[in-house]
Design a protein around this motif. Structure first.
Motif, short mmCIF file in Angstrom:
data_model
loop_
_atom_site.label_atom_id
_atom_site.label_comp_id
_atom_site.label_asym_id
_atom_site.label_seq_id
_atom_site.Cartn_x
_atom_site.Cartn_y
_atom_site.Cartn_z
N THR A 233 34.23 167.94 12.53
CA THR A 233 34.22 166.47 12.59
C THR A 233 34.10 166.06 14.05
N ASN A 234 33.22 165.11 14.33
CA ASN A 234 33.08 164.68 15.72
C ASN A 234 32.61 163.25 15.90
N VAL A 235 31.86 162.70 14.96
CA VAL A 235 31.26 161.37 15.17
C VAL A 235 32.32 160.27 15.13
N GLY A 236 33.16 160.29 14.09
CA GLY A 236 34.15 159.23 13.94
C GLY A 236 35.14 159.18 15.08
N VAL A 237 35.71 160.33 15.45
CA VAL A 237 36.72 160.33 16.51
C VAL A 237 36.11 159.99 17.87
N SER A 238 34.85 160.36 18.07
CA SER A 238 34.18 160.00 19.32
C SER A 238 33.95 158.49 19.39
N ALA A 239 33.62 157.89 18.25
CA ALA A 239 33.45 156.43 18.21
C ALA A 239 34.79 155.73 18.47
N ALA A 240 35.88 156.31 17.95
CA ALA A 240 37.21 155.75 18.20
C ALA A 240 37.53 155.79 19.69
N CYS A 241 37.22 156.92 20.32
CA CYS A 241 37.47 157.05 21.77
C CYS A 241 36.64 156.04 22.55
N ALA A 242 35.38 155.90 22.18
CA ALA A 242 34.50 154.94 22.86
C ALA A 242 35.00 153.51 22.68
N ARG A 243 35.57 153.24 21.52
CA ARG A 243 36.14 151.90 21.27
C ARG A 243 37.29 151.62 22.23
N ILE A 244 38.15 152.60 22.44
CA ILE A 244 39.27 152.43 23.36
C ILE A 244 38.76 152.24 24.79
N ILE A 245 37.76 153.03 25.17
CA ILE A 245 37.19 152.93 26.52
C ILE A 245 36.60 151.54 26.75
N LYS A 246 35.87 151.04 25.78
CA LYS A 246 35.30 149.69 25.91
C LYS A 246 36.40 148.65 26.08
N CYS A 247 37.45 148.80 25.30
CA CYS A 247 38.58 147.88 25.36
C CYS A 247 39.22 147.87 26.75
N ILE A 248 39.33 149.06 27.34
CA ILE A 248 39.92 149.18 28.67
C ILE A 248 39.00 148.58 29.74
N VAL A 249 37.74 148.99 29.74
CA VAL A 249 36.81 148.56 30.78
C VAL A 249 36.61 147.04 30.77
N LEU A 250 36.55 146.45 29.57
CA LEU A 250 36.34 145.00 29.46
C LEU A 250 37.65 144.22 29.43
N ASN A 251 38.78 144.93 29.55
CA ASN A 251 40.09 144.27 29.54
C ASN A 251 40.22 143.36 28.31
N GLU A 252 39.89 143.89 27.16
CA GLU A 252 39.82 143.08 25.95
C GLU A 252 41.17 142.60 25.44
N LYS A 253 42.22 143.38 25.69
CA LYS A 253 43.54 143.09 25.14
C LYS A 253 43.52 143.07 23.61
N SER A 254 42.74 144.00 23.06
CA SER A 254 42.67 144.18 21.62
C SER A 254 43.91 144.93 21.13
N VAL A 255 44.24 144.73 19.86
CA VAL A 255 45.36 145.46 19.25
C VAL A 255 44.78 146.64 18.49
N LEU A 256 45.14 147.85 18.94
CA LEU A 256 44.61 149.07 18.34
C LEU A 256 45.77 149.99 17.94
N PRO A 257 45.67 150.67 16.79
CA PRO A 257 46.70 151.64 16.41
C PRO A 257 46.42 152.98 17.08
N ILE A 258 47.04 153.21 18.23
CA ILE A 258 46.78 154.42 19.00
C ILE A 258 48.09 155.10 19.38
N SER A 259 48.00 156.37 19.74
CA SER A 259 49.19 157.17 20.01
C SER A 259 49.69 156.97 21.43
N ASN A 260 51.01 156.84 21.56
CA ASN A 260 51.65 156.63 22.85
C ASN A 260 53.13 156.98 22.69
N VAL A 261 53.82 157.19 23.80
CA VAL A 261 55.26 157.46 23.76
C VAL A 261 55.99 156.13 23.90
#
Length: 316
Positions: A233-261
């Motif tokens: 599997t590679n397409v879906g998770v890569s798209a998820a990663c790209a989504r997070i990167i876009k959110c960061i670079v554009l400072n979108e302040k989107s709400v995403l369910p992602i892993s963190n401590v």
């Protein structure tokens, strides 16, 4: 050294790393991508192949090249996709990769932290939550800058299943998969809706026969289906990663369910798992504590317990 905004370093040029390179290019929001891999020829081949797409009118003129860990010194975002993955013929138990990929994570983090603790790190490799926890805890990395793709893909799969069944664009389906990126992930059914129509009313509104257990089982099993059909599997998770990167670079302040401590949110410490996070240019700005039912809270506690048990098995 100052961060070069829009510079992304991808560590690992395998199926996921190379696909992430392509997915990030398609978002057209970064200006430099560096690919690092022990197999330098493979990395160079991926870079050459991808670089030719920048000549097309629809593609931005991104500087794509190979490099070593010194490229991390001014990176804005670093993607960790190195290490073995689950392959065809295996079970989907990501914990089987635990100590192999902890060793890889240790090596990667040791090299990254020689040069920076300012970059935002996005982990794709599995077992994802254990790697996020280890990277943050063992290297005292800034909590808000250590991220895993987590249940973002699981959530996308959930929304696709519901949207397709109801005959609406899956982007209009709301709700989350939270907890572990793995066996103990759970759906927050209490907030699943389409245009404000709660899950309990979807069957009546759309004349469907949605069943929670069936949706959950399909969401959980589809990754295994893909694995058995194409070998990885590679397409879906890569798209998820790209989504997070876009959110960061554009400072979108989107709400995403992602892993963190978490740092006390939901009463949780010393574990990494997916929760709804506001994501901007500095990484995770805030973990949102959304209302959970008693049953959903119990699911969160079970997922937390499972992940803490997995963390206890990490070989120092």
């Amino acid at each position: 050294m100052a961060i070069q905004e829009g510079k992304v370093v991808i560590i690992g040029a395998g199926m996921v790393g190379s696909q992430t390179l392509s997915a990030v290019l398609r978002e057209a929001v970064v200006n430099e991508i560096v690919l690092i891999d022990m197999n330098k020829e493979k990395a160079q081949g991926e870079v050459l192949d991808a670089s030719h797409t920048t000549a097309f009118a629809y593609s931005s003129n991104v500087n794509i090249h190979t490099g070593d860990y010194s490229e991390c010194k001014d990176a804005h975002i670093i993607v960790m996709s190195a290490g073995p993955s689950i392959t065809k013929g295996n079970t989907m138990d990501r914990s089987l990769l635990l100590n192999k990929n902890i060793a890889v994570m240790h090596d990667v983090m040791t090299n990254i932290t020689k040069y920076t603790k300012e970059a935002i790190i996005i982990v794709i490799s599995n077992p994802l939550d254990a790697l996020v926890y280890y990277g943050q805890h063992a290297f005292d990395y800034p909590r808000h800058k250590m991220i895993g793709t987590g249940t973002l893909l699981d959530t996308a799969r959930l929304r696709k299943i519901i949207g397709e069944t109801c005959g609406v664009d899956s982007k209009n389906v709301h709700g989350y998969v939270l907890g572990e990126h793995g066996e103990s992930a759970f759906v927050t059914w209490s907030d699943v809706n389409i245009a404000g129509i709660p899950f309990e009313d979807l069957n009546t509104t759309f004349q469907t026969k949605l069943v929670k257990e069936e949706i959950y089982n399909e969401m959980r099993s589809v990754g295994f289906d893909i694995l058995q059909l194409k070998g990885y599997t590679n397409v879906g998770v890569s798209a998820a990663c790209a989504r997070i990167i876009k959110c960061i670079v554009l400072n979108e302040k989107s709400v995403l369910p992602i892993s963190n401590v978490p740092d006390g949110e939901y009463g949780l410490h010393d574990v990494a798992l997916s929760l709804p996070c506001i994501v901007g240019s500095q990484g995770i700005e805030r973990i949102l504590e959304i209302p959970l039912t008693i049953a959903e809270r119990a699911c969160l506690e079970r997922s937390t317990a499972k992940l803490k048990e997995e963390n206890s098995k990490i070989e120092a």
